[in-house]
Every structure is written in C-alpha cells, then in structure tokens.
Write an enzyme that holds these catalytic residues in place. Structure first.
Site, PDB file in Angstrom:
ATOM      1  N   GLU A   1      -2.402  -0.609  -6.061  1.00 19.42           N
ATOM      2  CA  GLU A   1      -2.418  -1.807  -5.225  1.00 19.42           C
ATOM      3  C   GLU A   1      -2.745  -3.023  -6.095  1.00 19.42           C
ATOM      4  O   GLU A   1      -3.901  -3.278  -6.411  1.00 19.42           O
ATOM      5  CB  GLU A   1      -3.453  -1.654  -4.116  1.00 19.42           C
ATOM      6  CG  GLU A   1      -3.292  -0.392  -3.271  1.00 19.42           C
ATOM      7  CD  GLU A   1      -4.563  -0.043  -2.529  1.00 19.42           C
ATOM      8  OE1 GLU A   1      -5.102  -0.931  -1.820  1.00 19.42           O
ATOM      9  OE2 GLU A   1      -5.050   1.095  -2.672  1.00 19.42           O
TER      10      GLU A   1
ATOM     11  N   HIS B   1       0.825  -1.216   0.000  1.00 19.98           N
ATOM     12  CA  HIS B   1       0.000   0.000   0.000  1.00 19.98           C
ATOM     13  C   HIS B   1       0.860   1.268   0.000  1.00 19.98           C
ATOM     14  O   HIS B   1       0.555   2.231   0.701  1.00 19.98           O
ATOM     15  CB  HIS B   1      -0.939  -0.001   1.200  1.00 19.98           C
ATOM     16  CG  HIS B   1      -2.216   0.762   0.972  1.00 19.98           C
ATOM     17  ND1 HIS B   1      -2.237   2.121   0.772  1.00 19.98           N
ATOM     18  CD2 HIS B   1      -3.502   0.351   0.907  1.00 19.98           C
ATOM     19  CE1 HIS B   1      -3.484   2.521   0.612  1.00 19.98           C
ATOM     20  NE2 HIS B   1      -4.278   1.457   0.676  1.00 19.98           N
TER      21      HIS B   1
END
Length: 357
Positions: free
Chosen positions: A316, A178
C-alpha cells in the site's frame, strides 16, 4: 490501444447498480475494475502456460459488500480513504479544532468509506476514469472533496493508478490501493520473493500504530533491501512481527533518489509462474501487509474457496499512518483550494524479462 468492455455485476443492498469494466492491452494484460470502491477484481498476466490472475478477491457483489461492511474488512482490491491506514484514537486536530472519527479498528480509525462508494465512470483512450464526491462530515472529516481515480493500461503491460483530490476546506488526506497480490495465482505467498527499496521502517505499537520511531531495517527481519521470500523471517520471534499477527503490517520509509518524483519502491516475483511485478510511486511510504488475518474474512474468495492466512500480500503506497499524531512525519494536510495528487505504477514481466530477484 487498450480495449474496453463492460457488463453488469450486480445491485447493492441500497439499490445501486454496479458494473464490471474490463480493460485489455496488446501485451496480453487484462484488468477488471468495479465502480463499487474502484475495486481491482481481477488482474490477468499472460505467461507461457496461460493467463494467471494475480489478485485476491471475490466472485460476487454480495461477497464484496459482506466483506467491506464487516469489522474485519479486507478492503480487497479497493481504493482506500479518506485516510488510508490508521488514525490513532480515531481523532485529529487541525487549525485548533479536534475532529472525532469512527473508531472502526479497536479505538482507532482505519481506511474509511471510499471502498463502499459508487463511482461515476468514463472510458477514453487507455484510461478508465472514476469520480465521486465526499461531503463534509463523511467519516467525521472536514471539507467537501472531489475525488478522481484513473486506471491507465499501457501496451508494455503497465498499470498506472493516478489519484486527484480537491477540497473546499482544510482537511487531511491519505490514499492508497488495497489490492492483495498472489503471483502464484493461489495458495499462500510465503515462498514468493519481495524486495522493498527502504532502509528504514516505522516502529509499531501493539495496535499497529507508529510509535514515532523511525528504525533501520539493517540486521532485523524487517530488511527486504536485497530481496527474500516473504515467509523467511516470520517465525524469528522478533517483537514487531509477533505483535502484528505473526507477519508484517508495517510502513516502510522509501529511499527516494534526490529530485525524483516517482521511484522504484518494490519488486515481487514468483518462481512458480515466472511473473515479476515492479512497483513505482510518488508517495513517501509503503505498507507491507502479509494477509495475517485474511482467514477471518466473512466472504469466500474466488471459486468459493475460503481466504487463507498469508493468501496474499498488500503493498500500500501511502503517506505514513497516524501522521496527525506525529508532526515530524510528512504532512497529510490538504489546504482549501489546493489539490492532492499521487500515482503508483505496476509493471508486469514474465520469465527473465526483468532479471532475477
């Protein structure tokens, strides 16, 4: 050959020692990683005018803890799981049993506890290996997990992230990194260009959970196939970007060549610094998040500067959100005795090394 060094970074509120591991390569790329959450704290890319840190983060362990323990956690730089992204209504069924999870994102479950775990570390060759275990019942999920994350830095300014998970009981798994990127090294990212190799995306509802519809990007602001500035289509009034906090927070269905295990999924660039980043993955989807709520982070960013809306963008690579609610999506079930593997690779260029986006 990559060079390693480490130094103390602090002590958690629970008394765990955290270290910062710094890896550099002959090409000039340098990355620093914490054994708290496998966080990518810094990623310095060499340019003609000096080194540019292209990731968003914090300066102290206390700031990371305050961020990751907050209801609006950014998960800045962290390895995310057990289930990256959302699980609708914070529950899922597997083999006839329903499992209740923590509802930490409204009524939904988001990301999990991996960003707050302490990892064991080994360094060898060009590899930083981080390992941990996740006991059955953690976050409400079944199965005792053995988890490993490898960060591999190669001489051609490539960072590879490899994930491996095994379980002793049927469970579900979805993993990602992330990191928020800012190829300018600061300010907002709206002028930075992005290309996503995806012809379709998952329509989201007003809680950013997929409705189940896989829609074409063609003719919509969701289209990044030929590349464009991140901010170009934020203010069109398109319902998907409006309900996502005035930006993108969507999973794209990647166009993968037949037979390919890993493929190019995204290409980002900055005209200001001349830095380009190409991303490759084995995963079926990529979530684009334009930092629509970074300004709500309780911790300051680097240098004590508050994080700002659109101050970074996350790419992501992952399986699809809410997959347990949508059996038509690629499965996220990991059977007992089996191993889940995935990798994502980032390659950095400066100037015209990789062409123009």
């Amino acid at each position: 050959m990559a060079q390693f060094r480490s130094k103390p970074f602090g002590v958690t509120q629970n008394g765990d020692k955290v270290d910062e591991y710094i890896i550099s390569n002959p090409g000039g790329l340098e990355i620093s990683v914490l054994n708290y959450g496998c966080v990518i704290k810094n990623l310095f890319v060499p340019t003609k005018t000096g080194m540019v840190d292209v990731v968003v983060g914090h300066d102290t362990l206390a700031d990371y803890e305050a961020d990751f323990n907050s209801s609006g956690s950014t998960c800045c730089g962290a390895f995310v799981g057990r289930y990256a992204n959302r699980i609708e209504n914070a529950e899922f069924s597997l083999s006839g049993k329903t499992y209740k999870l923590e509802a930490n994102n409204g009524k939904n479950h988001l990301h999990g506890t991996f960003p707050r775990k302490i990892y064991d570390v080994k360094m060898f060759g060009d590899t930083l290996l981080m390992e941990t275990e996740s006991p059955a019942g953690e976050d409400g999920f079944p199965g005792n997990l053995k988890v490993s994350v490898r960060y591999i830095l190669t001489p051609d300014n490539t960072l590879r992230m490899d994930y491996r998970v095994s379980t002793d009981e049927d469970t579900i798994i979805n993993l990602t990194n992330h990191t928020y990127f800012n190829l300018d090294g600061g300010g907002n990212v709206l002028g930075q260009k992005l290309r996503i190799y995806a012809s379709n995306y998952l329509e989201g509802n007003n809680e950013t959970c997929p409705t189940g519809k896989i829609l074409p990007v063609d003719g919509t602001p969701m289209d990044f196939r030929t590349g464009k500035p991140l901010g170009r289509d934020l203010d069109t009034g398109f319902y998907q970007t409006t309900m996502a906090g005035g930006g993108f927070d969507h999973c794209y269905v990647l166009d993968r060549p037949r037979g390919a295990s890993q493929s190019l999924c995204a290409w980002a660039s900055s005209d200001k610094t001349g830095i380009s980043m190409k991303m490759y993955t084995t995963q079926p989807g990529i979530q684009l998040y334009t930092g629509n709520f970074l300004q709500n982070c309780p911790s300051p960013g680097k240098g004590g500067i508050p994080l700002e809306k659109y101050g970074g963008f996350a790419l992501e690579t992952q399986h699809f959100p809410c997959s347990p609610s949508h059996p038509e999506f690629p499965t996220t079930v990991l059977r007992a005795g089996k191993v889940f593997r995935a990798n994502t690779t980032l390659r950095f260029f400066t100037g015209r090394q990789c062409g123009r986006l």
